[in-house]
Design an enzyme around this catalytic site. Structure first.
Site, PDB file in Angstrom:
ATOM      1  CD  GLU A 158      -2.885  -1.283   2.274  1.00  0.00           C
ATOM      2  OE1 GLU A 158      -2.890  -0.369   3.111  1.00  0.00           O
ATOM      3  OE2 GLU A 158      -3.696  -2.218   2.285  1.00  0.00           O
TER       4      GLU A 158
ATOM      5  CE  LYS B 278     -10.794  -3.140   3.934  1.00  0.00           C
ATOM      6  NZ  LYS B 278     -10.099  -4.212   4.684  1.00  0.00           N
TER       7      LYS B 278
END
Length: 445
Positions: free
Chosen positions: A216, A353
């Site tokens: 990330e 999400k």
């Protein structure tokens, strides 16, 4: 003539980790093409809707040709002629009729795959915005019945551990949140500057190779003490001159190191592990409390295992006023699990999400439910991402107040942050940055 869907096609593309994922194209009768791709996670909650993978040896079992085929053969033909602005109708049709599989937590997408359904759901949403002639974030706000658009506070994951990194660090993400910025643009400046200061602090202390980045975009220095991660952030924030303006968030992803003996192993990545760092849920709770006392921590995500409801509730009642306790693996963006957590006061914020639940409509439902309970909401990427920017518009349209989509590094992460910069510019004087109100930027809608 009303504009309708003329075709829906899917293909296999690749995510930021080199794993296959699903992309869908929705073509409209006016010639417009809406395209969306779905992400996938590394630390996945066991209660997430089914992500359909092929298995076998191709792509090490991670191919998505079945999911692609389900779009091309089952979903696509069934959506021809439908109105792309009818998000709820199309989502419910896919989830409840075309798929129809259910488990104790609701519609589980086991037949067609959440990745197949979501790719289409996202593309339909983009198509709907086009037909309405409005930006995607505005269309999403209308679908949710939200009247106030808000630019979220970015939560930059700048130090990686857990399942995202090859170091010994048990806790998965150490984040910085520029709550003291006055605009999203300024928040990006603060985040980028702290990130670069952090890079030089890490380089000086641990050497050049410690500044290699994880999935990330965060750094993964070979540290073992979680406290050391917090100390590095505190130092970098101070060096950048943003003490008090930039605060800290953590994603512990504790399900990844919870054992069958009901202990949490802070040394779970050590090969010659003698079990000396296994601690009880109670001891872990006290560790968090000591962190919060010493560092400017405003958010802790997944502090306990996804089934450890008791410790979640204890931590929330003890520090929940001061610190946001975020459910990710605990809730998996599932309205039924959100309902249970509200009832049990297990946490006080939802991690949103879209690929955990598998449709835009169900995601909106989970957010509305959370906001009505007085919770915070943080929109989120997954560790395996694409260049798709849907979640940027989603976070503005639903006024989540917060978004985490990685460090200010790696294009699949910046794609979302850059889209938020564009949205802020487009809104001009109407733009509102959540800032210090990140936990409750708007009244529930």
């Amino acid at each position: 003539m009303a504009i309708t869907i003329v075709s829906v096609r899917a293909r296999q593309i690749f995510d930021s980790r080199g794993n296959p994922t699903v992309e869908a194209d929705v073509k409209l009768s006016d010639g417009y093409l809406a395209r969306a791709a779905v992400p996938s996670g590394a630390s996945t909650g066991i209660y997430e809707a089914l992500e359909l993978r092929d298995g076998g040896s191709d792509y090490l079992g991670k191919g998505v040709s079945k999911a692609v085929e389900n779009v091309n053969i089952i979903i696509g033909p069934a959506l021809v002629g439908k109105d792309p602005t009818d998000q709820v109708g199309i989502d419910n049709f896919m989830v409840q009729q075309l798929d129809g599989t259910v488990n104790e937590w609701g519609w589980c997408k086991q037949k067609l795959g959440a990745n197949a359904i979501l790719a289409v759901s996202l593309a339909v949403c983009k198509a709907g915005a086009h037909v309405k002639g409005i930006p995607l974030y505005e269309h999403i706000a209308n679908l949710a019945g939200n009247k106030n658009l808000v630019l979220p506070v970015p939560a930059f994951n700048v130090i990686n551990g857990g399942s995202h990194a090859g170091n010994k660090l048990a806790m998965q993400e150490f984040m910085i949140l520029p709550v003291g910025a006055s605009s999203f643009k300024e928040a990006m400046k603060m985040g980028a500057e702290v990130y670069h200061h952090l890079k030089s602090v890490i380089k000086k202390k641990y050497g050049q190779d410690a500044t290699n980045v994880g999935d990330e975009g965060g750094f993964a220095p070979n540290i073992q003490e979680n406290k050391e991660g917090l100390e590095l952030l505190k130092t970098a924030i101070a060096k950048a001159g943003y003490t008090g303006k930039v605060v800290i968030g953590m994603d512990v992803a504790a399900s990844e190191f919870y054992g069958s003996d009901q202990t949490y192993d802070l040394n779970f990545k050590e090969e010659n592990n003698n079990g000396s760092q296994k601690i009880s849920g109670e001891a872990l709770k006290d560790l968090y409390k000591s962190f919060v006392a010493e560092y400017p921590i405003v958010s802790i995500e997944d502090p306990f295992d996804q089934d450890d409801w008791a410790h979640y509730a204890k931590l929330t009642s003890e520090i929940g006023e001061k610190v946001q306790i975020v459910g990710d693996d605990l809730l998996v963006t599932n309205p039924k699990r959100v309902e249970k957590a509200i009832k049990e006061k297990a946490c006080n914020a939802l991690l949103l999400k879209v690929n955990q639940i598998g449709s835009v409509t169900e995601s909106i439902e989970a957010v509305k439910m959370s906001k009505r309970a007085g919770w915070g909401v943080m929109a989120s990427h997954r560790s395996g991402e694409t260049e798709d920017t849907f979640i940027a518009d989603l976070s503005v349209g639903l006024a989540t107040g917060q978004i985490k989509t990685g460090a200010p590094c790696r294009s699949e992460r910046l794609a979302k942050y850059n889209q938020l910069l564009r949205i802020e510019e487009e809104l001009g004087s109407e733009a509102v940055y959540a800032g210090a109100n990140f936990r409750k930027p708007v009244e529930p809608y």
